[in-house]
Structures are given as structure tokens and as C-alpha cells.
Design an enzyme around this catalytic site. Structure first.
Site, mmCIF file in Angstrom:
data_model
loop_
_atom_site.group_PDB
_atom_site.id
_atom_site.type_symbol
_atom_site.label_atom_id
_atom_site.label_comp_id
_atom_site.label_asym_id
_atom_site.label_seq_id
_atom_site.Cartn_x
_atom_site.Cartn_y
_atom_site.Cartn_z
ATOM 1 N N GLU A 117 6.300 -15.733 85.465
ATOM 2 C CA GLU A 117 7.074 -16.803 86.161
ATOM 3 C C GLU A 117 7.421 -17.801 85.149
ATOM 4 O OE1 GLU A 117 3.711 -18.589 88.066
ATOM 5 O OE2 GLU A 117 3.692 -17.244 89.749
ATOM 6 N N ASP A 125 2.355 -13.524 83.685
ATOM 7 C CA ASP A 125 2.931 -13.009 85.065
ATOM 8 C C ASP A 125 4.414 -12.980 85.171
ATOM 9 O OD1 ASP A 125 3.141 -15.585 85.692
ATOM 10 O OD2 ASP A 125 1.708 -15.706 86.987
ATOM 11 N N ASP A 143 39.474 -7.099 86.863
ATOM 12 C CA ASP A 143 38.559 -7.424 88.217
ATOM 13 C C ASP A 143 37.952 -8.534 88.104
ATOM 14 O OD1 ASP A 143 37.752 -6.405 90.590
ATOM 15 O OD2 ASP A 143 37.032 -4.430 89.888
ATOM 16 N N GLN A 165 26.771 -10.231 99.482
ATOM 17 C CA GLN A 165 26.392 -10.026 100.886
ATOM 18 C C GLN A 165 26.677 -11.381 101.568
ATOM 19 O OE1 GLN A 165 24.517 -7.427 102.019
ATOM 20 N NE2 GLN A 165 23.911 -8.174 103.916
ATOM 21 N N LYS A 212 41.770 1.648 95.459
ATOM 22 C CA LYS A 212 40.424 2.323 95.370
ATOM 23 C C LYS A 212 39.652 2.454 96.846
ATOM 24 C CE LYS A 212 36.730 -0.757 94.567
ATOM 25 N NZ LYS A 212 36.106 -1.770 93.692
HETATM 26 C C1 R5P Z 1 34.505 -5.053 94.569
HETATM 27 O O1 R5P Z 1 34.935 -5.411 95.404
HETATM 28 C C2 R5P Z 1 34.680 -5.827 93.111
HETATM 29 O O2 R5P Z 1 35.920 -6.204 92.904
HETATM 30 C C3 R5P Z 1 34.418 -4.848 91.816
HETATM 31 O O3 R5P Z 1 35.668 -4.151 91.807
HETATM 32 C C4 R5P Z 1 33.050 -4.112 92.142
HETATM 33 O O4 R5P Z 1 32.096 -5.122 92.373
HETATM 34 C C5 R5P Z 1 32.870 -3.721 90.796
HETATM 35 O O5 R5P Z 1 31.697 -2.700 90.996
HETATM 36 P P1 R5P Z 1 31.186 -1.361 90.023
HETATM 37 O O6 R5P Z 1 31.523 -1.849 88.490
HETATM 38 O O7 R5P Z 1 29.735 -0.989 90.410
HETATM 39 O O8 R5P Z 1 32.389 -0.344 90.376
#
Ligand code: R5P
Length: 288
Positions: free
Chosen positions: A40, A38, A214, A96, A188
Site C-alpha cells: 500500500e 502489503d 507517436d 478506454q 497502420k
Molecule cells: C494508438 O492509438 C497509439 O497512438 C499508439 O500507436 C499505440 O498505443 C502504441 O501501442 P504499441 O506500442 O503497443 O504498438
């Protein structure tokens, strides 16, 4: 001191054990070959941790690895460890970090609260919002995953570094100071989870090799959009560099526009080329 690695983070856990000259405790993750039908999770410590200070290393992404973290932490306590330091290299659910809509769970808080049940300390790398740890009564530390990327980019065929958005400027600044290279940034705008746009901004990138840095690559949408813009401005080469490489959904296809991808071992993937073990080892030593 003993180090235990969950199945999401075995290479990093072994690296941290080496850095600290600590014994590594192996774990069995399958009771039956192929695991429970399953799905787990199952864990069994294959060495003693009684009376020890134990460092448990496990990224809590995706969800089965989170469950494994809880099973391991509880088993380590049951086996009589005197102190348990959690190293969560990539803290799943960290994005979140607030209640955006009434009735939502603040998932980052939920996860942090439950990790704190069995652990005396919690360390994590480049967290989306470190403030989520402030409600915990245990000691917490954020470790930067950027130095590992900075060391790599110093030796790489890269002329300059770029932040894809304002939030990443502090990360790129840190990487650039380690790599000894200049940096700039784009701006962005996120439309939805899969779509972003970059405000047009002319950069001196003609015939240059640029590394976009990033914290997270998820779908790769951010990096792919920034890469297309750089190439349209004449960049000859683009390197995508991130601390946490999730590479979900169509990320691999989206990132084909890049010439190279590099990520750390907070999340293990085919693009993992550098380790954050030295930074975690330093942070563990500093706890005393
Ligand atoms: C956003 O705040 C993060 O710094 C990244 O830029 C984001 O999580 C990247 O997500 P994705 O690869 O889906 O564009």
C-alpha cells in the site's frame, strides 16, 4: 504558489517549479524503509501548503501512482491549500474512452471524475481523447507534449518525420513544423493489443534518417513494425519518438530494431531525454 511532485513525476515537478520560480514541497513516500509489506502507498507532505495555490504533478500510471495521486490531493486539501491544480502528465486509463462493449466501465471518465473531487483544475499532456474532460465541472486544459520532441528532432540527425498511422498525422505535423523537416505517414491496422500491420506504401526514405513520432509507445509493436518497413525500403537510421513512453511487456526487445529512442518526462524511463516542463508552466501561468 507551491509545487508538489508525486513519486512518478518528481523530475518534471522540479522542472515546473523551476520554470515558475515556485517553492517545491518534498514528500516522504515511505513510512518504513521498504514501504508497507502489503504494497500500500504512503505519503506525507514535508512542508506547509496552508493558504497556498498548490500544483500537484503526478502521472497516474501505473495504478499505485494513481492511488498516490488521490492520497496527495486529499492531504494537500486537509493541510489547508486554497487552490489545487492537478498536472497529470500522462493520464492513465485514457484509452478506454468509450463503452466498446455493453457493461464496460468508461475508465477514462471514471478516473477524471475522481480526480475532480479535490482539484480546481486539471491539466494533462497529449491525451488520447480530450473529450473525456468535457463532462467535468472543473477547468481542464490539454498541453501538447510534441514541442519538446520537435525541439529535439530539429537538432538531431533526422531527415524526415513519419506518423505510423492516420491518428498520429496531427502530432507529426506539429513536430515537423517545429523541427523544420518534412513529414509523411504510414497506415497502420491494429489486429489486437500486441499485433499491428502496415499497409505497404513506398516512401522516399533511401539512405535517410527517419523519426517515427507517436503519442504513446506501449508494447513497441507499432514502432517496430513501421521501422522494419522503413528499413526494408532503405532507410539508414530510424528514431522512435513518443510523448508517453510506457515500454511495457517486450517493448525493449521489440524496439531493438530502432537506432534511437526518445521520450518525454511525462513517464520517466531510461529513454526520457526531453521535458514538457516549459509547456506545463506556460499553461499554468495562462490559468491566471
Ligand atoms: C494508438 O492509438 C497509439 O497512438 C499508439 O500507436 C499505440 O498505443 C502504441 O501501442 P504499441 O506500442 O503497443 O504498438
Amino acid at each position: 504558489m507551491k509545487v508538489v511532485g508525486g513519486s512518478a513525476s518528481v523530475p518534471l515537478a522540479l522542472g515546473i517549479a523551476r520554470e515558475l520560480s515556485a517553492a517545491y514541497v518534498d514528500v516522504a513516500f515511505e513510512k518504513h524503509p521498504g514501504g508497507f509489506p502489503d504494497g500500500e502507498r504512503y505519503v506525507r507532505l514535508l512542508g506547509s501548503v496552508a493558504g497556498e495555490h498548490v500544483v500537484l504533478v503526478q502521472t497516474t500510471y501505473p495504478d499505485p501512482k494513481l492511488v498516490e495521486f488521490f492520497l496527495l490531493a486529499d492531504a494537500i486539501r486537509d493541510e489547508g491549500a486554497r487552490r489545487l491544480t492537478a498536472v497529470v502528465p500522462y493520464f492513465g486509463y485514457g484509452r478506454q474512452d468509450k463503452r466498446f462493449l455493453d457493461g464496460e466501465a468508461v475508465s477514462a471518465k471514471t478516473i477524471a471524475k475522481h480526480i475532480a473531487v479535490d482539484c480546481d483544475e486539471l491539466l494533462s499532456a497529449t491525451i488520447h481523447n480530450p473529450d473525456i474532460f468535457s463532462m467535468l465541472s472543473i477547468r481542464t486544459r490539454e498541453v501538447s507534449g510534441i514541442p519538446a520532441l520537435g525541439r529535439y528532432l530539429e537538432a538531431a540527425d533526422v531527415d524526415m518525420l513519419l506518423a505510423p498511422d492516420g491518428n498520429a498525422i496531427r502530432l507529426v505535423k506539429e513536430a515537423a513544423s517545429i523541427a523544420g523537416k518534412p513529414f509523411d505517414h504510414f497506415d497502420k491496422k491494429r489486429i489486437d493489443s500486441y499485433t499491428v500491420t502496415m499497409a505497404h506504401k513506398e516512401l522516399a526514405v533511401k539512405r535517410k534518417s527517419v523519426a517515427i513520432v507517436d503519442d504513446v509507445i506501449s508494447t513497441g509493436g507499432t514502432i517496430a513494425t513501421a521501422t522494419r518497413e522503413l528499413k526494408s525500403q532503405g532507410a539508414r537510421r530510424v528514431v522512435a519518438a513518443c510523448v508517453h513512453g510506457l515500454f511495457v511487456d517486450k517493448a525493449e526487445a521489440n524496439l531493438k530494431v530502432c537506432d534511437e529512442i526518445v521520450s518525454t518526462d511525462t513517464v520517466i524511463s531510461p529513454h526520457t531525454k526531453v521535458s514538457v516542463a516549459p509547456e506545463f508552466a506556460d499553461a499554468i501561468r495562462a490559468l491566471g
